[in-house]
Scaffold this motif. Structure first.
Motif, PDB file in Angstrom:
ATOM      1  N   PRO A   1       0.819  -1.230   0.000  1.00 16.33           N
ATOM      2  CA  PRO A   1       0.000   0.000   0.000  1.00 16.33           C
ATOM      3  C   PRO A   1       0.843   1.267   0.000  1.00 16.33           C
ATOM      4  O   PRO A   1       0.429   2.295  -0.548  1.00 16.33           O
ATOM      5  N   ALA A   2       2.036   1.198   0.606  1.00 14.92           N
ATOM      6  CA  ALA A   2       2.906   2.372   0.643  1.00 14.92           C
ATOM      7  C   ALA A   2       3.361   2.760  -0.761  1.00 14.92           C
ATOM      8  O   ALA A   2       3.537   3.944  -1.074  1.00 14.92           O
ATOM      9  N   ARG A   3       3.520   1.770  -1.637  1.00 13.69           N
ATOM     10  CA  ARG A   3       3.988   2.036  -3.000  1.00 13.69           C
ATOM     11  C   ARG A   3       2.916   2.681  -3.869  1.00 13.69           C
ATOM     12  O   ARG A   3       3.212   3.245  -4.920  1.00 13.69           O
ATOM     13  N   PHE A   4       1.655   2.570  -3.462  1.00 14.98           N
ATOM     14  CA  PHE A   4       0.574   3.152  -4.260  1.00 14.98           C
ATOM     15  C   PHE A   4       0.672   4.679  -4.329  1.00 14.98           C
ATOM     16  O   PHE A   4       0.053   5.311  -5.179  1.00 14.98           O
ATOM     17  N   ALA A   5       1.465   5.259  -3.418  1.00 17.22           N
ATOM     18  CA  ALA A   5       1.677   6.703  -3.476  1.00 17.22           C
ATOM     19  C   ALA A   5       2.544   7.070  -4.673  1.00 17.22           C
ATOM     20  O   ALA A   5       2.382   8.127  -5.285  1.00 17.22           O
TER      21      ALA A   5
ATOM     22  N   ALA B   1      -4.543   1.816  -9.699  1.00 21.51           N
ATOM     23  CA  ALA B   1      -5.201   1.604 -10.993  1.00 21.51           C
ATOM     24  C   ALA B   1      -4.177   1.320 -12.089  1.00 21.51           C
ATOM     25  O   ALA B   1      -4.415   0.489 -12.983  1.00 21.51           O
ATOM     26  N   GLU B   2      -3.039   1.993 -12.003  1.00 25.83           N
ATOM     27  CA  GLU B   2      -1.980   1.794 -12.987  1.00 25.83           C
ATOM     28  C   GLU B   2      -1.382   0.397 -12.869  1.00 25.83           C
ATOM     29  O   GLU B   2      -1.074  -0.251 -13.878  1.00 25.83           O
ATOM     30  N   VAL B   3      -1.226  -0.062 -11.626  1.00 31.94           N
ATOM     31  CA  VAL B   3      -0.694  -1.410 -11.402  1.00 31.94           C
ATOM     32  C   VAL B   3      -1.713  -2.454 -11.843  1.00 31.94           C
ATOM     33  O   VAL B   3      -1.358  -3.449 -12.498  1.00 31.94           O
ATOM     34  N   ALA B   4      -2.990  -2.228 -11.510  1.00 33.13           N
ATOM     35  CA  ALA B   4      -4.044  -3.176 -11.871  1.00 33.13           C
ATOM     36  C   ALA B   4      -4.162  -3.339 -13.379  1.00 33.13           C
ATOM     37  O   ALA B   4      -4.497  -4.420 -13.873  1.00 33.13           O
ATOM     38  N   ALA B   5      -3.876  -2.275 -14.126  1.00 32.99           N
ATOM     39  CA  ALA B   5      -3.969  -2.331 -15.580  1.00 32.99           C
ATOM     40  C   ALA B   5      -2.937  -3.280 -16.177  1.00 32.99           C
ATOM     41  O   ALA B   5      -3.083  -3.725 -17.321  1.00 32.99           O
ATOM     42  N   ARG B   6      -1.918  -3.596 -15.400  1.00 30.31           N
ATOM     43  CA  ARG B   6      -0.869  -4.523 -15.867  1.00 30.31           C
ATOM     44  C   ARG B   6      -1.088  -5.941 -15.349  1.00 30.31           C
ATOM     45  O   ARG B   6      -0.165  -6.728 -15.222  1.00 30.31           O
ATOM     46  N   TRP B   7      -2.317  -6.293 -15.012  1.00 33.25           N
ATOM     47  CA  TRP B   7      -2.602  -7.612 -14.440  1.00 33.25           C
ATOM     48  C   TRP B   7      -2.124  -8.776 -15.309  1.00 33.25           C
ATOM     49  O   TRP B   7      -1.734  -9.821 -14.753  1.00 33.25           O
ATOM     50  N   PRO B   8      -2.097  -8.676 -16.641  1.00 35.01           N
ATOM     51  CA  PRO B   8      -1.590  -9.818 -17.419  1.00 35.01           C
ATOM     52  C   PRO B   8      -0.142 -10.179 -17.083  1.00 35.01           C
ATOM     53  O   PRO B   8       0.241 -11.353 -17.125  1.00 35.01           O
ATOM     54  N   VAL B   9       0.670  -9.162 -16.739  1.00 35.45           N
ATOM     55  CA  VAL B   9       2.063  -9.419 -16.376  1.00 35.45           C
ATOM     56  C   VAL B   9       2.124 -10.253 -15.097  1.00 35.45           C
ATOM     57  O   VAL B   9       2.851 -11.256 -15.010  1.00 35.45           O
TER      58      VAL B   9
ATOM     59  N   GLY C   1       8.505  -2.628  -9.555  1.00 34.84           N
ATOM     60  CA  GLY C   1       8.596  -2.842  -8.115  1.00 34.84           C
ATOM     61  C   GLY C   1       7.249  -3.159  -7.502  1.00 34.84           C
ATOM     62  O   GLY C   1       7.133  -4.047  -6.649  1.00 34.84           O
ATOM     63  N   SER C   2       6.212  -2.464  -7.931  1.00 39.40           N
ATOM     64  CA  SER C   2       4.865  -2.722  -7.404  1.00 39.40           C
ATOM     65  C   SER C   2       4.332  -4.066  -7.889  1.00 39.40           C
ATOM     66  O   SER C   2       3.728  -4.828  -7.123  1.00 39.40           O
ATOM     67  N   LEU C   3       4.562  -4.374  -9.165  1.00 40.55           N
ATOM     68  CA  LEU C   3       4.117  -5.660  -9.704  1.00 40.55           C
ATOM     69  C   LEU C   3       4.825  -6.825  -9.012  1.00 40.55           C
ATOM     70  O   LEU C   3       4.226  -7.877  -8.782  1.00 40.55           O
TER      71      LEU C   3
END
Length: 270
Positions: free
Chosen positions: A73-77, A82-90, A191-193
């Protein structure tokens, strides 16, 4: 589980300030380079606190899980959810391999003789040192693989990283460069993924360890684990604040040397 794996909670005899301080010191090291510090924590659990290899791996994985839960959650800053979720296929591509790798790695760990496991952990620490140097001292460019090659490569890489998580680490050292090379994501998004992939991967390994008596070390050392995990989180936050204070040209080689020295000590561990 093999009979030469001892689960005696030697580490629990250490005082709380020592345990917290050790966790904080490791957290600072990891925080300064954007990692959880689990690769540095493992040799400390074995060398300073006296845990056997398998016990140290399980405890390290538990603490890594706490650090990941705080870090995500700290990285979401920096990188919006939403940007990370858009890369769900990875994430799905890598998880297809890492979940199997985590189960396989945990299964091998509980069956290995302690002497063999020490040497395997030593070899993985050398790999972590190499990944640390490559990731932080070179510019990574995507391999630009076609989709038909990218998907199986992601599954294979995920499997290898899942197995490497036998050390009890979250795997960011290996996941981040893999995501950059295979999928062309920038370092921050990678890093977030990597945290999204690490979390279920560690949970699968925990599920495998819970199938036999090896998981008992966590319950027997719950206070020790909680105190060191708290120190690790505190240290990781402090280390993040110190990010950039020491130049990478000095910090990264120094940390790589620490990993290599630790790997030699693990390989010679009796």
């Amino acid at each position: 589980m093999t009979t030469d794996h001892t689960l005696v909670p030697i580490g629990a005899k250490r005082s709380a300030p020592v345990v917290f301080g050790a966790g904080a010191a490791i957290g600072v090291l990891g925080g300064m380079i954007g990692l959880g510090g689990a690769e540095f924590r493992l040799p400390l659990l074995i060398g300073l606190f006296g845990f056997a290899a398998l016990s140290a791996v399980i405890l390290n994985k538990a603490m890594s899980l706490v650090v990941v839960l705080v870090a995500l959650p700290a990285r979401f800053a920096a990188v919006p959810a939403a940007e990370v979720a858009a890369r769900w296929p990875v994430a799905v591509n890598l998880l297809a391999g890492s979940l199997l790798g985590a189960w396989a790695g945990a299964s091998w760990a509980v069956r290995m003789r302690s002497a063999t496991l020490y040497k395997v952990l030593a070899g993985l620490m050398v790999l972590m040192a190499a990944a640390l140097v490559v990731t932080h001292t070179t510019t990574l460019d995507t391999l630009a693989l076609p989709l038909w090659a990218q998907i199986p490569a992601g599954v294979a890489a995920g499997f290898g990283i899942g197995v490497a998580a036998i050390m009890g680490v979250a795997g960011g050292e290996l996941l981040i460069p893999t995501i950059v090379l295979l999928f062309g994501e920038d370092i921050k998004t990678a890093g977030s993924l990597s945290l999204l992939v690490s979390l279920p991967t560690m949970l699968v390994a925990f599920a495998r360890y819970s199938c036999d008596g090896s998981f008992a070390v966590l319950g027997a050392n719950l206070r020790f684990t909680a105190i060191m995990a708290a120190g690790s989180v505190f240290g990781a936050i402090l280390g993040g604040l110190l990010l950039g204070v020491f130049p990478d040209t000095v910090l990264i080689p120094a940390l790589a040397v620490i990993l290599l020295v630790s790997s030699v000590k693990l390989a010679r561990h009796d």
